[in-house]
Design a protein around this motif. Structure first.
Motif, PDB file in Angstrom:
ATOM      1  N   UNK A  73      15.034   6.802  -1.853  1.00 28.76           N
ATOM      2  CA  UNK A  73      13.833   6.010  -1.586  1.00 28.76           C
ATOM      3  C   UNK A  73      12.965   6.019  -2.834  1.00 28.76           C
ATOM      4  N   UNK A  74      12.664   4.819  -3.340  1.00 32.27           N
ATOM      5  CA  UNK A  74      11.868   4.741  -4.565  1.00 32.27           C
ATOM      6  C   UNK A  74      10.509   4.142  -4.226  1.00 32.27           C
ATOM      7  N   UNK A  75       9.488   5.000  -4.272  1.00 38.09           N
ATOM      8  CA  UNK A  75       8.128   4.534  -4.032  1.00 38.09           C
ATOM      9  C   UNK A  75       7.409   4.524  -5.377  1.00 38.09           C
ATOM     10  N   UNK A  76       6.182   4.074  -5.386  1.00 37.33           N
ATOM     11  CA  UNK A  76       5.450   4.086  -6.640  1.00 37.33           C
ATOM     12  C   UNK A  76       4.228   3.236  -6.461  1.00 37.33           C
ATOM     13  N   UNK A  77       3.206   3.539  -7.271  1.00 38.60           N
ATOM     14  CA  UNK A  77       1.984   2.757  -7.180  1.00 38.60           C
ATOM     15  C   UNK A  77       1.422   2.540  -8.567  1.00 38.60           C
ATOM     16  N   UNK A  78       1.137   1.280  -8.863  1.00 37.16           N
ATOM     17  CA  UNK A  78       0.513   0.957 -10.134  1.00 37.16           C
ATOM     18  C   UNK A  78      -0.802   0.249  -9.889  1.00 37.16           C
ATOM     19  N   UNK A  79      -1.841   0.704 -10.571  1.00 33.69           N
ATOM     20  CA  UNK A  79      -3.147   0.044 -10.454  1.00 33.69           C
ATOM     21  C   UNK A  79      -3.551  -0.506 -11.825  1.00 33.69           C
ATOM     22  N   UNK A  80      -3.876  -1.789 -11.862  1.00 29.06           N
ATOM     23  CA  UNK A  80      -4.497  -2.366 -13.048  1.00 29.06           C
ATOM     24  C   UNK A  80      -5.947  -2.662 -12.690  1.00 29.06           C
ATOM     25  N   UNK A  81      -6.855  -1.998 -13.353  1.00 26.76           N
ATOM     26  CA  UNK A  81      -8.267  -2.231 -13.033  1.00 26.76           C
ATOM     27  C   UNK A  81      -8.967  -2.803 -14.254  1.00 26.76           C
ATOM     28  N   UNK A  82      -9.266  -4.079 -14.180  1.00 25.14           N
ATOM     29  CA  UNK A  82      -9.939  -4.732 -15.295  1.00 25.14           C
ATOM     30  C   UNK A  82     -11.426  -4.894 -15.056  1.00 25.14           C
ATOM     31  N   UNK A  83     -11.909  -4.363 -13.904  1.00 27.22           N
ATOM     32  CA  UNK A  83     -13.328  -4.542 -13.569  1.00 27.22           C
ATOM     33  C   UNK A  83     -14.096  -3.240 -13.550  1.00 27.22           C
ATOM     34  N   UNK A  84     -15.280  -3.292 -12.966  1.00 25.50           N
ATOM     35  CA  UNK A  84     -16.164  -2.133 -13.002  1.00 25.50           C
ATOM     36  C   UNK A  84     -16.151  -1.327 -11.707  1.00 25.50           C
ATOM     37  N   UNK A  85     -15.478  -1.860 -10.670  1.00 27.35           N
ATOM     38  CA  UNK A  85     -15.478  -1.141  -9.398  1.00 27.35           C
ATOM     39  C   UNK A  85     -14.245  -0.267  -9.274  1.00 27.35           C
ATOM     40  N   UNK A  86     -14.355   0.784  -8.471  1.00 26.19           N
ATOM     41  CA  UNK A  86     -13.229   1.686  -8.253  1.00 26.19           C
ATOM     42  C   UNK A  86     -12.111   0.967  -7.494  1.00 26.19           C
ATOM     43  N   UNK A  87     -10.876   1.057  -7.995  1.00 30.11           N
ATOM     44  CA  UNK A  87      -9.703   0.564  -7.265  1.00 30.11           C
ATOM     45  C   UNK A  87      -8.961   1.777  -6.743  1.00 30.11           C
ATOM     46  N   UNK A  88      -8.503   1.657  -5.488  1.00 25.57           N
ATOM     47  CA  UNK A  88      -7.983   2.880  -4.890  1.00 25.57           C
ATOM     48  C   UNK A  88      -6.825   2.580  -3.941  1.00 25.57           C
ATOM     49  N   UNK A  89      -5.759   3.383  -4.063  1.00 27.61           N
ATOM     50  CA  UNK A  89      -4.663   3.280  -3.099  1.00 27.61           C
ATOM     51  C   UNK A  89      -4.388   4.665  -2.524  1.00 27.61           C
ATOM     52  N   UNK A  90      -4.523   4.784  -1.204  1.00 24.71           N
ATOM     53  CA  UNK A  90      -4.196   6.041  -0.530  1.00 24.71           C
ATOM     54  C   UNK A  90      -3.015   5.782   0.388  1.00 24.71           C
ATOM     55  N   UNK A  91      -2.054   6.675   0.365  1.00 22.39           N
ATOM     56  CA  UNK A  91      -0.893   6.479   1.230  1.00 22.39           C
ATOM     57  C   UNK A  91      -0.583   7.751   1.992  1.00 22.39           C
ATOM     58  N   UNK A  92      -0.301   7.597   3.270  1.00 21.18           N
ATOM     59  CA  UNK A  92       0.172   8.736   4.044  1.00 21.18           C
ATOM     60  C   UNK A  92       1.622   8.460   4.413  1.00 21.18           C
ATOM     61  N   UNK A  93       2.522   9.178   3.778  1.00 24.70           N
ATOM     62  CA  UNK A  93       3.954   8.994   4.003  1.00 24.70           C
ATOM     63  C   UNK A  93       4.482  10.131   4.863  1.00 24.70           C
ATOM     64  N   UNK A  94       5.106   9.794   5.980  1.00 20.74           N
ATOM     65  CA  UNK A  94       5.669  10.825   6.836  1.00 20.74           C
ATOM     66  C   UNK A  94       7.178  10.635   6.924  1.00 20.74           C
ATOM     67  N   UNK A  95       7.906  11.676   6.587  1.00 19.11           N
ATOM     68  CA  UNK A  95       9.373  11.626   6.606  1.00 19.11           C
ATOM     69  C   UNK A  95       9.901  12.430   7.790  1.00 19.11           C
ATOM     70  N   UNK A  96      10.696  11.791   8.616  1.00 19.47           N
ATOM     71  CA  UNK A  96      11.424  12.481   9.665  1.00 19.47           C
ATOM     72  C   UNK A  96      12.879  12.507   9.219  1.00 19.47           C
ATOM     73  N   UNK A  97      13.310  13.637   8.686  1.00 16.18           N
ATOM     74  CA  UNK A  97      14.648  13.705   8.098  1.00 16.18           C
ATOM     75  C   UNK A  97      15.610  14.279   9.133  1.00 16.18           C
TER      76      UNK A  97
END
Lengths: 305, 305
Positions: free
Chosen positions: A93-117
């Motif tokens: 499983x390939x996850x990933x997060x990229x943020x490009x912030x060209x402005x003055x406000x906070x950009x934010x990504x929160x993730x809750x990943x739950x794995x049932x293996x």
């Protein structure tokens, strides 16, 4: 998807085009693409943002890509992703997060990943975090990863914060049943005034369960890092955690590991070391023609490889 | 002093008779003997229980014995002892506390020891804690040790909790200036339902300062132990802490070390390991004719030596 988003996608998931196999691409909080296969289904949640990734028992050698890109300054994105991995499956499983912030406000990504293996399943989970953009707004990512491992399952996590993430609070919690194995390799680099906190808790509940938590980090400039790792040995089990950190400039690093044996047959080890790059390593590379900066860069890249 | 007290004195300070040199013996909360020398003065505090031990600059090769014995069940004893160690002195201080509790009430001795270690002085501090008596009353000892080290001073602490201490909350805090060195060797054994908490904090404030904190412990039966060690590297310094613990029976052990580098030139390392005695070690000794219990006892005694 525009050019900035495609570029982020390449940085965090190594994707130049749409991947083969199952994938779900999230861009600026919306679904930007999805593919499912006979064995891997992806379903949007109805009660909250996020997806269920359902992998059939026995699925072998398939990949799932679930990258997230944020290019809108000021976006606050939050997702709940559940991974249901069937018995005996063997997937990456390939996850990933990229943020490009060209402005003055906070950009934010929160993730809750739950794995049932599931029983006997084998999962490799790769996650990359990356930030860029010349706006003054912060790039923030707070990933929470919950792992529930059934008998004899195996999971390997490779998490990397490449650069450009201003603030992160990483939480990883795992509970292991009989014979389950969890291997975590974390790589973190902070620079500027960045802050990174990473916190692991692994409960070795089943006989024969084991874990190896390895963190390698580099803190540059005025950045600061806090590493917490807690391993609870509640059965016949073995646990090892290791934190190696390189400090540079005016950076600060704390490592607070915790090992608790609640069972006679728990065998637990921790190691931590914080220090700067050894002067003779730099001098050796400089005699080969590198500048001091190039030598440092080469050593750090080797350390985080 | 009666026979029980003399016996305790032998256990905690190795004394069969009055020591030579400076000493202060405290029995059941009262002064039971004192001797001073030309170089070492001992003065009772006027505002609270306890003594000042004043060691002249340059004093060499002298010992100070300050044992405490408690044989009265239910006694709650609390002392404040200050050690003023003059520049360039080189002395050994032997403290220790023995409690015999033959009654049903808790007997308790708490001590706050503060060391002011002068420039270039060298101190060896030996402390043994021991409890006995067949009463149901608990034997409790909570030692706090504060260490303030001047330039180029050296201190070595050897602290041992032999057995019979039902509950202990040990606190050790040290601040080191330029070139100061602090070596701590702690040995702890708990059995029955005993509880031991030991907590170290060492601030390496001066360039060239260093510390080595080593704890070895054995937890038997239903006892539990908590080990905390915090080393702050605030200068060009080196710090190492190590916790090796053997778990037996239903015992529980937690180790929570913490290393923080606030300076580029701080080099900090921590190691911790918790596990039971390896089966092959026991078998090896049993083939030499020892019973399983004798083999275990021999391994533990070697580990804590």
């Amino acid at each position: 998807m525009d050019e900035i988003q495609m570029d982020l996608l390449e940085k965090v998931a190594g994707l130049h085009e749409l991947p083969t196999g199952a994938y779900n691409i999230r861009a600026n909080g919306e679904k930007a693409g999805r593919n499912v296969t006979d064995n891997i289904d992806i379903v949007s949640k109805e009660d909250k943002p996020g997806i269920d990734i359902i992998i059939k028992p026995g699925t072998k050698n398939e990949n799932v890509h679930i990258p997230v890109v944020v290019s809108e300054s000021g976006l606050q994105d939050m997702v709940y992703n559940d991974f249901l991995i069937g018995e005996g499956a063997d997937v990456t499983i390939i996850a990933g997060c990229g943020i490009h912030n060209g402005g003055d406000e906070e950009s934010r990504h929160d993730g809750i990943h739950t794995f049932y293996v599931g029983k006997g399943a084998k999962v490799k989970y790769v996650e990359k975090h990356y930030g860029e953009g010349d706006g003054s707004g912060a790039r923030v990512m707070n990933p929470t990863t919950i792992v529930k491992m059934e008998e004899d399952s195996h999971m390997e996590m490779e998490t990397t914060q490449i650069k450009g993430v201003d603030s992160t609070d990483r939480i990883t919690e795992a509970v292991l049943k009989e014979g389950a194995t969890l291997v975590i390799n974390e790589k973190l680099m902070t620079h500027g005034k960045q802050y990174a906190k990473t916190s692991f808790q692994v409960d070795l509940d089943g006989d024969g369960s084991s874990t190896n938590v390895v963190s390698r980090s580099v803190a540059k400039d005025d950045s600061s890092q806090l590493f917490l790792a807690k391993i609870n040995g509640n059965a016949r089990c073995s646990g090892h955690s290791e934190c190696d950190a390189i400090i540079m400039g005016n950076a600060r690093i704390s490592a607070i590991p915790e090992i608790t044996a609640n069972n006679l047959d728990a065998s637990l080890i921790h190691e931590a070391a914080i220090g700067k790059i050894a002067g003779d390593q730099i001098i050796k590379l400089m005699t080969l023609g590198l500048t001091e900066e190039e030598a440092e860069a080469q050593i750090i890249s080797g350390f985080l490889k």
